[in-house]
Enzyme design. Structure first.
Site, PDB file in Angstrom:
ATOM      1  N   ARG A 215       1.026  -0.934   0.313  1.00  0.00           N
ATOM      2  CA  ARG A 215       0.244  -0.026  -0.173  1.00  0.00           C
ATOM      3  C   ARG A 215       0.915   1.235   0.095  1.00  0.00           C
ATOM      4  O   ARG A 215       0.451   2.160  -0.507  1.00  0.00           O
ATOM      5  CB  ARG A 215      -0.258  -0.207   0.970  1.00  0.00           C
ATOM      6  CG  ARG A 215      -2.047  -1.263   1.023  1.00  0.00           C
ATOM      7  CD  ARG A 215      -2.956  -1.056   2.230  1.00  0.00           C
ATOM      8  NE  ARG A 215      -3.341  -1.358   3.167  1.00  0.00           N
ATOM      9  CZ  ARG A 215      -3.556  -2.630   3.817  1.00  0.00           C
ATOM     10  NH1 ARG A 215      -4.555  -2.920   3.234  1.00  0.00           N
ATOM     11  NH2 ARG A 215      -3.779  -2.994   4.811  1.00  0.00           N
ATOM     12  N   PHE A 231     -11.362  -5.338  -5.913  1.00  0.00           N
ATOM     13  CA  PHE A 231     -10.942  -5.972  -4.532  1.00  0.00           C
ATOM     14  C   PHE A 231     -10.620  -5.050  -4.168  1.00  0.00           C
ATOM     15  O   PHE A 231      -9.026  -5.294  -2.976  1.00  0.00           O
ATOM     16  CB  PHE A 231     -10.398  -6.531  -5.306  1.00  0.00           C
ATOM     17  CG  PHE A 231     -10.844  -7.831  -6.182  1.00  0.00           C
ATOM     18  CD1 PHE A 231     -11.741  -8.676  -6.262  1.00  0.00           C
ATOM     19  CD2 PHE A 231     -10.433  -7.941  -7.190  1.00  0.00           C
ATOM     20  CE1 PHE A 231     -11.607  -9.891  -7.676  1.00  0.00           C
ATOM     21  CE2 PHE A 231     -10.320  -8.089  -8.175  1.00  0.00           C
ATOM     22  CZ  PHE A 231     -11.326  -9.824  -8.508  1.00  0.00           C
ATOM     23  N   ASP A 253     -15.526  -3.109  -4.381  1.00  0.00           N
ATOM     24  CA  ASP A 253     -15.449  -4.541  -3.982  1.00  0.00           C
ATOM     25  C   ASP A 253     -17.324  -5.484  -4.202  1.00  0.00           C
ATOM     26  O   ASP A 253     -17.627  -4.060  -3.816  1.00  0.00           O
ATOM     27  CB  ASP A 253     -15.229  -4.472  -2.494  1.00  0.00           C
ATOM     28  CG  ASP A 253     -15.033  -5.979  -2.018  1.00  0.00           C
ATOM     29  OD1 ASP A 253     -12.730  -5.755  -1.963  1.00  0.00           O
ATOM     30  OD2 ASP A 253     -15.766  -6.815  -1.579  1.00  0.00           O
ATOM     31  N   SER A 254     -16.960  -6.470  -3.991  1.00  0.00           N
ATOM     32  CA  SER A 254     -18.043  -7.225  -4.770  1.00  0.00           C
ATOM     33  C   SER A 254     -19.074  -7.047  -3.286  1.00  0.00           C
ATOM     34  O   SER A 254     -20.172  -7.573  -2.822  1.00  0.00           O
ATOM     35  CB  SER A 254     -18.864  -8.528  -4.598  1.00  0.00           C
ATOM     36  OG  SER A 254     -17.701  -9.041  -3.866  1.00  0.00           O
ATOM     37  N   ALA A 283     -15.523  -7.297  -9.619  1.00  0.00           N
ATOM     38  CA  ALA A 283     -14.411  -6.546 -10.024  1.00  0.00           C
ATOM     39  C   ALA A 283     -14.038  -6.552 -11.368  1.00  0.00           C
ATOM     40  O   ALA A 283     -13.630  -6.291 -12.148  1.00  0.00           O
ATOM     41  CB  ALA A 283     -13.853  -6.757  -9.452  1.00  0.00           C
ATOM     42  N   ASP A 301      -5.978  -7.318  -6.589  1.00  0.00           N
ATOM     43  CA  ASP A 301      -5.624  -7.878  -5.409  1.00  0.00           C
ATOM     44  C   ASP A 301      -7.144  -8.337  -4.840  1.00  0.00           C
ATOM     45  O   ASP A 301      -7.661  -8.520  -3.931  1.00  0.00           O
ATOM     46  CB  ASP A 301      -5.454  -7.125  -4.099  1.00  0.00           C
ATOM     47  CG  ASP A 301      -5.158  -7.646  -3.572  1.00  0.00           C
ATOM     48  OD1 ASP A 301      -4.736  -8.508  -3.386  1.00  0.00           O
ATOM     49  OD2 ASP A 301      -5.140  -6.801  -1.600  1.00  0.00           O
ATOM     50  N   CYS A 341      -2.752 -13.777  -3.507  1.00  0.00           N
ATOM     51  CA  CYS A 341      -2.802 -14.909  -2.447  1.00  0.00           C
ATOM     52  C   CYS A 341      -3.441 -16.084  -2.271  1.00  0.00           C
ATOM     53  O   CYS A 341      -2.927 -16.855  -1.053  1.00  0.00           O
ATOM     54  CB  CYS A 341      -3.232 -14.018  -1.145  1.00  0.00           C
ATOM     55  SG  CYS A 341      -5.389 -13.924  -1.732  1.00  0.00           S
TER      56      CYS A 341
HETATM   57  N1  SAH Z   1      -6.874  -4.583  -1.229  1.00  0.00           N
HETATM   58  C1  SAH Z   1      -7.551  -5.956   0.180  1.00  0.00           C
HETATM   59  C2  SAH Z   1      -8.339  -7.074   0.720  1.00  0.00           C
HETATM   60  C3  SAH Z   1      -8.918  -7.753  -0.140  1.00  0.00           C
HETATM   61  S1  SAH Z   1      -9.125  -9.487   0.215  1.00  0.00           S
HETATM   62  C4  SAH Z   1      -7.039  -4.893   1.172  1.00  0.00           C
HETATM   63  O1  SAH Z   1      -5.884  -3.961   1.407  1.00  0.00           O
HETATM   64  O2  SAH Z   1      -7.283  -4.539   2.281  1.00  0.00           O
HETATM   65  C5  SAH Z   1     -10.536  -9.327  -1.365  1.00  0.00           C
HETATM   66  C6  SAH Z   1     -11.521  -8.759  -1.417  1.00  0.00           C
HETATM   67  O3  SAH Z   1     -12.796  -9.137  -2.969  1.00  0.00           O
HETATM   68  C7  SAH Z   1     -12.157  -8.983  -0.251  1.00  0.00           C
HETATM   69  O4  SAH Z   1     -13.015  -8.195   0.388  1.00  0.00           O
HETATM   70  C8  SAH Z   1     -13.429  -9.744  -0.758  1.00  0.00           C
HETATM   71  O5  SAH Z   1     -15.799  -9.002  -0.523  1.00  0.00           O
HETATM   72  C9  SAH Z   1     -13.704  -9.209  -2.724  1.00  0.00           C
HETATM   73  N2  SAH Z   1     -14.624 -10.159  -3.427  1.00  0.00           N
HETATM   74  C10 SAH Z   1     -14.311 -10.910  -3.403  1.00  0.00           C
HETATM   75  N3  SAH Z   1     -14.962 -11.758  -4.637  1.00  0.00           N
HETATM   76  C11 SAH Z   1     -15.495 -10.225  -5.899  1.00  0.00           C
HETATM   77  C12 SAH Z   1     -15.575  -9.805  -6.599  1.00  0.00           C
HETATM   78  N4  SAH Z   1     -15.885 -11.187  -7.623  1.00  0.00           N
HETATM   79  N5  SAH Z   1     -15.591  -8.497  -6.737  1.00  0.00           N
HETATM   80  C13 SAH Z   1     -15.248  -7.933  -6.231  1.00  0.00           C
HETATM   81  N6  SAH Z   1     -14.768  -8.051  -5.173  1.00  0.00           N
HETATM   82  C14 SAH Z   1     -14.353  -9.642  -4.907  1.00  0.00           C
END
Ligand code: SAH
Length: 397
Positions: A215, A231, A253-254, A283, A301, A341
């Site tokens: 970040r 995400f 984010d979803s 996303a 991410d 991850c």
């Molecule tokens: N980058 C973030 C962590 C991401 S964790 C940070 O720095 O804190 C992954 C995220 O993806 C979660 O919040 C989850 O809700 C979201 N997610 C999962 N599938 C998704 C999709 N299809 N579209 C959008 N978001 C999604």
């Protein structure tokens, strides 16, 4: 302590300090250990090798000690103090600008099956094994001793992670809290930025502490750029981008709950709401519909696409598709921070998926940096499986 006797020659990995005993290596179990009991592990010729938590499954013993008796008084405090000292030495536990970090990263801290995240006095514990789940009372006592008056609460968030076996009742809740402590939420500081963390309703322990350094890297490149954070969860990368001087940030984010937290985090850090837009959306669909060149910096991410080896092939295809969409849309001269991850997707496999994505787009792409998990998500050199977060910083012409 019951005894686990290995087949002849199967002690090799333990002699190299790998902290797991696989069920296939076991010749005999002497006694009737319950799941989560401590067992002693012995070679076929009777040599004591280690002791650890017993569990039914492919990993039969998770090693707690190669030399001492973990039932000894003070064992948990000693292990947590070791973990703390590393964070202190690295400048995390004593920082002016950061008051949250991972205190215990499982095998990385010699405590397989245990995660403890520290949020400005609140410790959120996640047990991934029956042994750690059954030890949580002792771990809580040791955390109280370690942090003293700095400790506000210890919250057990194991319901989604502890194996649902052995008649365990899995309900999240406080193992301890200070009399004047209330609520399930706290504002923490990370590199001078503020974030609301809700351990009871949030994902994992409430915040993705593992992206702290990445970040900061986004913050350094954000100035004057139009940023898309895919995400985004509670907006970690978005806040750093705004702090770094981004022209505008779109966060996707979803999860609606996550998006509500993004808006609150933007306000908490005092940014003008006109510089940021929240989208509760898929996303992958979102990025496919982005006009070419609309963003100069993208963050990709996603959650782990492969949770086990069997899902590897499909996961690699999904990483390729997602990255192809991002690489094809980013403005010329733009940056893409892309991550995986998934523990089972190694660095090389991930780089290959991103390479295939770039080739598919036919754009000139250079790798400017290789990104990792930070020091508080430490990797035990004898347990390379502890490495899970990998990323690439791409420059797209
Ligand atoms: N980058 C973030 C962590 C991401 S964790 C940070 O720095 O804190 C992954 C995220 O993806 C979660 O919040 C989850 O809700 C979201 N997610 C999962 N599938 C998704 C999709 N299809 N579209 C959008 N978001 C999604």
């Amino acid at each position: 302590m019951d005894r686990v006797i290995l087949k002849r020659g199967r002690e090799e990995s333990l002699l190299r300090y790998h902290p797991w005993v696989f069920s296939g290596a076991i010749a005999q179990i002497v006694g009737h250990p319950a799941e989560g009991d401590l067992v002693g592990v012995y070679s076929a010729d009777g040599k004591a090798l280690c002791c650890g938590h017993y569990q039914i499954g492919s990993i039969a013993v998770r090693v707690l000690s190669f030399d001492e008796d973990p039932t000894q008084e003070g064992f948990w405090l000693k292990m947590l103090t070791r973990a703390y000292k590393l964070r202190e030495a690295y400048g995390l536990a004593v920082s002016e600008s950061t008051d949250c970090y991972r205190l215990v990263h499982g095998e990385g801290d010699g405590l397989p099956g245990l995660i403890v995240d520290y949020y400005d006095g609140v410790c959120v514990l996640q047990a991934h094994s029956v042994g750690m789940f059954r030890s949580k009372g002792a771990i809580c006592d040791a955390l109280r001793e370690l942090y003293g008056s700095r400790l506000k609460a210890v919250y057990d968030k194991s319901s989604g992670t502890a194996p649902f076996k052995a008649g365990l009742e899995l309900v999240d809740g406080y193992l301890w809290k200070a009399p004047d402590f209330d609520g399930n939420e706290l504002a923490v500081r990370e590199n001078g930025n503020s974030f609301l963390v809700n351990w009871s309703e949030g994902q994992k322990t409430g915040f993705f502490l593992d992206q702290r350094e990445n970040r900061a890297a986004v913050g350094r490149l954000a100035k004057g750029r139009r940023v898309l954070n895919l995400f985004c969860y509670t907006g970690g990368f978005s806040i750093y981008a705004l702090q770094g001087g981004a022209l505008h940030v779109d966060s996707v984010d979803s999860s609606q709950r996550a998006m509500d937290m993004v808006d609150r985090n933007v306000a908490l850090n005092g940014f003008d709401a006109s510089r940021h837009t929240s989208y509760c959306a898929d996303a992958i669909d979102f990025v496919k519909n982005v006009p070419n060149g609309a963003y100069d910096l993208m963050i990709v991410d996603p959650p782990a696409f492969a949770k086990h080896r069997g899902a590897l092939k499909n996961a690699l295809r999904a990483y390729q598709r997602l990255n192809a969409a991002a690489i094809s849309k980013v403005a010329p001269g733009g940056f893409v921070f892309t991550f995986s991850c998934s523990q089972v997707v190694d660095k090389e496999a991930f780089a290959l998926a991103v390479f295939s994505a770039a080739a598919e787009c036919g754009r000139s792409v250079r790798i400017l940096d290789r990104l990792n998990q930070p020091a508080d998500h430490s990797v035990n050199i004898y347990h390379p499986e502890g490495e899970y977060l990998k990323g690439l910083l791409l420059y797209v012409e």
